[in-house]
Scaffold this active site. Structure first.
Site, short mmCIF file in Angstrom:
data_model
loop_
_atom_site.label_atom_id
_atom_site.label_comp_id
_atom_site.label_asym_id
_atom_site.label_seq_id
_atom_site.Cartn_x
_atom_site.Cartn_y
_atom_site.Cartn_z
CB SER A 51 30.41 2.28 54.49
OG SER A 51 30.41 1.79 55.81
CB CYS A 52 25.33 3.90 54.86
SG CYS A 52 25.44 5.37 53.86
CG ASP A 53 27.71 -1.66 58.36
OD1 ASP A 53 27.80 -1.65 59.61
OD2 ASP A 53 27.34 -2.66 57.72
#
Ligand SMILES: *Cc1c(COP(=O)(O)O)cnc(C)c1O
Length: 373
Positions: free
Chosen positions: A320-322
């Site tokens: 994910s982009c977290d």
């Protein structure tokens, strides 16, 4: 990994997915019964609430520790009688208590006067048990701060229960999840045993002691076996209660399902963040939001394997982009030097606390696929 899981994975199912061998769940349940024959086993549903697991355990006559109304309903649907269910969360919606009571759920946990009053109002005449806060030292996934009360307060609350129209049935504790040290149970039992004695002197004879969950799984580090925990617990119970044992309950979650599952995952990217880095970053198609929530703080350190050949150090992160979607940065993991995008990576002993921790479509990623064999 069991032969059943291995042959399922040979067919290269779409990843990420969790594959669980139900025979292993069955064997774990039997091993727990053998290790602690004096205890009634209440499976902690939250560890893995798959209908296949609940049905298997219900058919074997297991009892269930449920934390919410949907978990209670899942147990009933799996064939468990309401009488085999304990509503073990000390924080329950009033409407959930009322619904559980209507189903005939007999046992309710609490650790505050406010919750006790809620139970009295919605489940009059029910059996209640008070959760005592105990040290969680030795646990990789502690639960100390949020639950439990002091022995002094528990004494007052248990003595108040009859006046509220409830049956003060017993006491419980939880030594923390993935508890790797037997003294945690010994100290906790000693603590509650004193309260049993004290209440008896006040004219209140408690019937039940609930030892909670906590029994560990062998992840990267070796832990004492179930027999060792069983013997330590039994010896301590006898030392404190003699041959006048109360009814003993135990609520294993992780120990029933943890080592029965394997997550299959695919490498999305292998790279070096800086040209000079010796360590590679390996990005998998599963991460903290795909179900590996217990990697928070690198608390649970799963065994991870991929291919053969010479290995080198890696950090492991999710897709994910977290920025917090990193599984392991400090724990020294090693994976093959020729690992590349598209390769298969296995995350072992992931049968507990994975599927239900998966987020719903964060960054568009679907919740984890599950297969029960
Ligand atoms: C989570 C939980 C369990 C199960 O704990 P494990 O460490 O998985 O055995 C048992 N009892 C209660 C009340 C829980 O909240």
């Amino acid at each position: 990994m069991t032969p059943k899981i291995a042959s399922f994975l040979d067919a290269s199912p779409a990843t990420p997915c969790l594959v669980v061998d139900l025979d292993r769940v069955d064997a774990n349940y039997e091993a727990l019964r053998a290790a602690l024959p004096a205890a009634k086993i209440y499976y902690a549903v939250k560890a893995n609430p798959a209908p296949q697991i609940l049905t298997l355990l219900a058919a074997k006559g297991a009892c269930f520790d449920a934390a919410s109304l949907p978990e209670i309903e899942a147990c009933l649907k799996a064939g468990a009688p309401a009488s085999a269910i304990s509503f073990g969360n000390t924080v329950k919606k009033a409407t959930a208590i009322a619904a559980a009571y209507k189903y005939g759920v007999p046992l309710y946990a609490f650790d505050s006067i406010e919750e006790l009053e809620k139970i009295a109002h919605r489940a009059p005449g029910a059996k209640v048990y008070c959760r005592i806060a105990v040290a969680n030292e030795g646990a990789d996934w502690p639960l100390t701060k949020k639950f439990g009360t002091t022995v002094e307060r528990a004494r007052e609350l248990m003595l108040a229960a009859p006046g509220l129209g409830l049956v003060p049935h017993g006491l419980s504790f939880h030594v923390g999840s993935q508890q790797t040290a037997t003294p945690a149970y010994e100290l906790a039992i000693a603590k509650v045993a004193m309260l049993f004695t004290d209440l008896k002197a006040s004219g209140l004879e408690l019937k039940m002691l609930n030892l909670g969950g906590g029994l560990p799984v062998n992840y990267r580090e070796d832990v004492p076996g179930l027999e060792i925990f069983g013997d330590a617990i039994m010896d301590t119970l006898i030392a404190h209660f003699g041959n006048d044992l109360p009814e003993i309950l135990i609520e294993p979650g992780r120990a029933v399902v943890g080592n029965a599952g394997v997550v299959a995952s695919e490498v999305v990217l292998v790279c070096r963040r800086m040209a000079a880095d010796e360590r590679r970053w390996v990005y998998l198609d599963i991460g903290r939001f795909g179900g590996l929530a217990e990697t928070e703080g690198e608390a649970i350190r799963y065994r991870i394997t991929a291919g053969n050949g010479a290995t080198g150090p890696v950090a492991l992160a999710g897709p994910s982009c977290d920025g917090v979607d990193i599984m392991y940065e400090k724990t020294p993991y090693q994976l093959p030097l020729d690992l590349q995008a598209g390769d298969r990576v296995l995350i072992h002993d992931t049968g507990a606390y994975v599927t239900t921790y998966a987020s719903r479509n964060f960054n568009g990623f679907a919740p984890l696929e599950e297969h029960y064999l």
